[in-house]
Design a protein around this motif. Structure first.
Motif, PDB file in Angstrom:
ATOM      1  N   LYS A  54       7.252   1.641  -0.263  1.00 32.03           N
ATOM      2  CA  LYS A  54       8.018   0.895   0.747  1.00 32.03           C
ATOM      3  C   LYS A  54       7.214   0.759   2.039  1.00 32.03           C
ATOM      4  N   LEU A  55       6.601   1.843   2.465  1.00 31.36           N
ATOM      5  CA  LEU A  55       5.844   1.823   3.720  1.00 31.36           C
ATOM      6  C   LEU A  55       4.557   1.010   3.610  1.00 31.36           C
ATOM      7  N   VAL A  59       0.943  -4.243   3.148  1.00 27.26           N
ATOM      8  CA  VAL A  59      -0.504  -4.105   3.293  1.00 27.26           C
ATOM      9  C   VAL A  59      -1.180  -4.816   2.124  1.00 27.26           C
ATOM     10  N   GLU A  60      -1.946  -5.855   2.442  1.00 28.25           N
ATOM     11  CA  GLU A  60      -2.558  -6.663   1.387  1.00 28.25           C
ATOM     12  C   GLU A  60      -3.868  -6.088   0.861  1.00 28.25           C
ATOM     13  N   ALA A  67      -5.614   4.036   1.787  1.00 31.49           N
ATOM     14  CA  ALA A  67      -5.826   4.916   2.941  1.00 31.49           C
ATOM     15  C   ALA A  67      -4.501   5.263   3.612  1.00 31.49           C
ATOM     16  N   GLN A  68      -3.658   4.278   3.783  1.00 26.27           N
ATOM     17  CA  GLN A  68      -2.367   4.518   4.425  1.00 26.27           C
ATOM     18  C   GLN A  68      -1.528   5.480   3.600  1.00 26.27           C
ATOM     19  N   SER A  69      -1.500   5.299   2.292  1.00 23.79           N
ATOM     20  CA  SER A  69      -0.704   6.184   1.433  1.00 23.79           C
ATOM     21  C   SER A  69      -1.215   7.615   1.476  1.00 23.79           C
ATOM     22  N   VAL A  70      -2.526   7.800   1.460  1.00 24.03           N
ATOM     23  CA  VAL A  70      -3.088   9.146   1.553  1.00 24.03           C
ATOM     24  C   VAL A  70      -2.698   9.783   2.881  1.00 24.03           C
ATOM     25  N   ARG A  71      -2.830   9.040   3.958  1.00 23.63           N
ATOM     26  CA  ARG A  71      -2.521   9.568   5.284  1.00 23.63           C
ATOM     27  C   ARG A  71      -1.047   9.939   5.397  1.00 23.63           C
ATOM     28  N   LEU A  72      -0.185   9.088   4.860  1.00 23.21           N
ATOM     29  CA  LEU A  72       1.251   9.367   4.935  1.00 23.21           C
ATOM     30  C   LEU A  72       1.646  10.522   4.021  1.00 23.21           C
TER      31      LEU A  72
END
Length: 187
Positions: A54-55, A59-60, A67-72
């Protein structure tokens, strides 16, 4: 029980008392406590996977989404320490081979990065193993040493994983420091 490590020694009576349900109703849903705990771990991992999807839905770039998923996911250790405990204690066994939760999503994201020419890896399952082990080990360090892990640690982890996947260091750093979406749903 999963988070504190008492699941292995808990009796079914202990489980039903903690859940405030009748002893007999346990067997209406599960044939063993192992089956219950496996389902609970899978549910926790699927819930987190859905949240990360969802978050990251807007992001395309697959490398940026990864990267965003790892960070979150890393920040989970601060926002939900019990979930992080479950991941650390039980996640690896169900993480790699699961058809639900974080593993298939990470595999999807790594594969998308390879297809888009953003990642260079000859074996996406090996890359998944490296990512899973790194994330779980970092969460273990964060749980055992709260001073170790702040948000910057998870940004560094994402950056290092991106380099491992084939991005140059400058691009990896840029992606690992992009603004994150509102993480209020992690609390």
């Amino acid at each position: 029980m999963l988070a504190d490590g008492s699941a292995a020694t808990a009796s079914i009576q202990d489980i039903t008392e903690a859940a405030d349900v009748g002893f007999g109703s346990f067997y209406n849903h599960f044939s063993s406590k192992t089956e219950l705990f496996e389902a609970a771990v899978a549910d926790v991992m699927e819930e987190m996977g859905e949240l990360l999807d969802k978050l990251s839905s807007t992001v395309e770039d697959p490398a940026a989404a990864f990267a965003q998923s790892v960070r979150l996911a890393g920040r989970l250790a601060h926002a939900r320490p019990q979930v992080a405990q479950i991941f650390v204690r039980h996640g690896l066994a169900t993480y790699i081979g699961s058809s639900e939760g974080l593993a298939p999503r990470a595999l999807r994201d790594i594969s998308a990065g390879v297809t888009a020419g953003r990642f260079r890896t000859g074996n996406v399952k090996l890359a998944l193993a490296c990512v899973a082990g790194s994330l779980l080990a970092t969460q273990q360090l964060a749980l055992s040493d709260p001073d170790f892990a702040d948000d910057a640690v998870y940004d560094q982890l994402a950056e290092q994983l991106l380099v491992m996947l084939g991005l140059d260091a400058e691009e990896a750093h840029r992606l690992a420091t992009l603004p994150l979406p509102d993480t209020a749903s992690l609390d």
